[in-house]
Design a protein around this motif. Structure first.
Motif, PDB file in Angstrom:
ATOM      1  N   VAL A 140      20.033 -29.095  -7.705  1.00  0.00           N
ATOM      2  CA  VAL A 140      18.695 -28.905  -8.287  1.00  0.00           C
ATOM      3  C   VAL A 140      18.810 -29.501  -9.867  1.00  0.00           C
ATOM      4  O   VAL A 140      20.040 -30.436 -10.133  1.00  0.00           O
ATOM      5  CB  VAL A 140      18.960 -27.189  -9.417  1.00  0.00           C
ATOM      6  N   ALA A 141      17.403 -29.850  -9.680  1.00  0.00           N
ATOM      7  CA  ALA A 141      17.193 -31.415 -10.614  1.00  0.00           C
ATOM      8  C   ALA A 141      16.970 -30.774 -12.111  1.00  0.00           C
ATOM      9  O   ALA A 141      15.546 -30.119 -11.680  1.00  0.00           O
ATOM     10  CB  ALA A 141      16.960 -32.290 -10.386  1.00  0.00           C
ATOM     11  N   LEU A 142      17.141 -31.133 -13.143  1.00  0.00           N
ATOM     12  CA  LEU A 142      16.742 -30.592 -14.559  1.00  0.00           C
ATOM     13  C   LEU A 142      15.588 -31.244 -15.623  1.00  0.00           C
ATOM     14  O   LEU A 142      16.333 -32.203 -15.723  1.00  0.00           O
ATOM     15  CB  LEU A 142      17.568 -29.521 -15.180  1.00  0.00           C
ATOM     16  N   SER A 143      14.913 -31.273 -16.823  1.00  0.00           N
ATOM     17  CA  SER A 143      15.270 -31.777 -17.800  1.00  0.00           C
ATOM     18  C   SER A 143      15.063 -31.374 -18.520  1.00  0.00           C
ATOM     19  O   SER A 143      14.526 -30.163 -18.891  1.00  0.00           O
ATOM     20  CB  SER A 143      13.635 -33.141 -17.598  1.00  0.00           C
ATOM     21  N   THR A 144      15.650 -31.269 -19.862  1.00  0.00           N
ATOM     22  CA  THR A 144      15.085 -30.138 -21.214  1.00  0.00           C
ATOM     23  C   THR A 144      13.890 -30.680 -21.819  1.00  0.00           C
ATOM     24  O   THR A 144      13.553 -32.402 -21.535  1.00  0.00           O
ATOM     25  CB  THR A 144      15.970 -30.717 -22.389  1.00  0.00           C
ATOM     26  N   ARG A 145      13.101 -30.278 -22.568  1.00  0.00           N
ATOM     27  CA  ARG A 145      11.947 -30.223 -22.806  1.00  0.00           C
ATOM     28  C   ARG A 145      12.162 -30.076 -25.024  1.00  0.00           C
ATOM     29  O   ARG A 145      11.487 -29.002 -25.426  1.00  0.00           O
ATOM     30  CB  ARG A 145      10.383 -30.341 -22.917  1.00  0.00           C
TER      31      ARG A 145
END
Length: 202
Positions: A140-145
């Motif tokens: 899984v690939a994630l990013s933070t906002r």
């Protein structure tokens, strides 16, 4: 350690560590991490540390649905370089919880429990961080906002007076309170917010 009460109310992360069980650090290999563990590692509490903690929590929940995540069995890749921005801080928190390490990591016992070369930077990936299970290849690939939870407008002016050396004692106290209030909102109010920790791809 005297710390803000909300640290103790942030969601915990429980993992199984086969190495810890094998070497008798804990009978069943079960380890529960709390936000205070990430704070002790980093030496401070900030939105970056809180975001890294929640990022790892969400990644493990997605990779191990309904299961206990296996520490040391996940490879982690960052898109950014280790020394770019706050990537190193995030990487430290991710490493703490997942066990993934770089060149300096544990080399294993025989062919078991290797943690070395499970943490990479400057990788060509979607999102900020990609987590991959070693046993079945699920990823899984994630990013933070983090701008989803903005800072109090008063913080910038207070920080400026502190850095310029003209802040009153009360200014320092107010700044610290506002700073941790933002961290609290991240950890407590937005712990499961999919707009804060964004799933980019599986």
């Amino acid at each position: 350690m005297n710390h803000p009460a909300f640290f103790d109310h942030a969601p915990a992360i429980t993992v199984h560590d086969g190495l810890a069980e094998f070497l008798g650090a804990c009978d069943d290999g079960m380890i529960t991490y709390h936000y205070i563990d990430a704070v002790r590692l980093a030496g401070h509490s900030c939105p970056t540390v809180a975001g890294a903690y929640l990022l790892t929590r969400r990644a493990l929940a997605l990779l191990y649905p309904g299961q206990t995540p296996e520490r040391g069995a996940v490879q982690v890749r960052f898109g950014a370089a280790l020394d770019e921005g706050v990537t190193g801080v995030i990487g430290s928190v991710v490493s703490l919880i997942t066990g993934a390490a770089g060149l300096g990591g544990f080399k294993g016992i025989g062919h078991n429990f290797r943690r070395q070369n499970l943490l990479y930077f400057s990788s060509a990936i979607e999102g900020e961080v990609r987590f991959e299970r070693l046993d079945n290849g699920a990823s899984v690939a994630l990013s933070t906002r983090m701008n989803k939870v903005p800072a109090d407008p008063r913080s910038s002016a207070l920080l400026r007076t502190i850095l310029e050396g003209v802040a009153a004692p009360d200014d320092r106290i107010e700044f610290a309170a506002l700073w941790q209030e933002r961290v609290k909102r991240i950890l407590i109010d937005h712990a499961d917010d999919p707009e804060l920790i964004v799933k980019i791809s599986a």
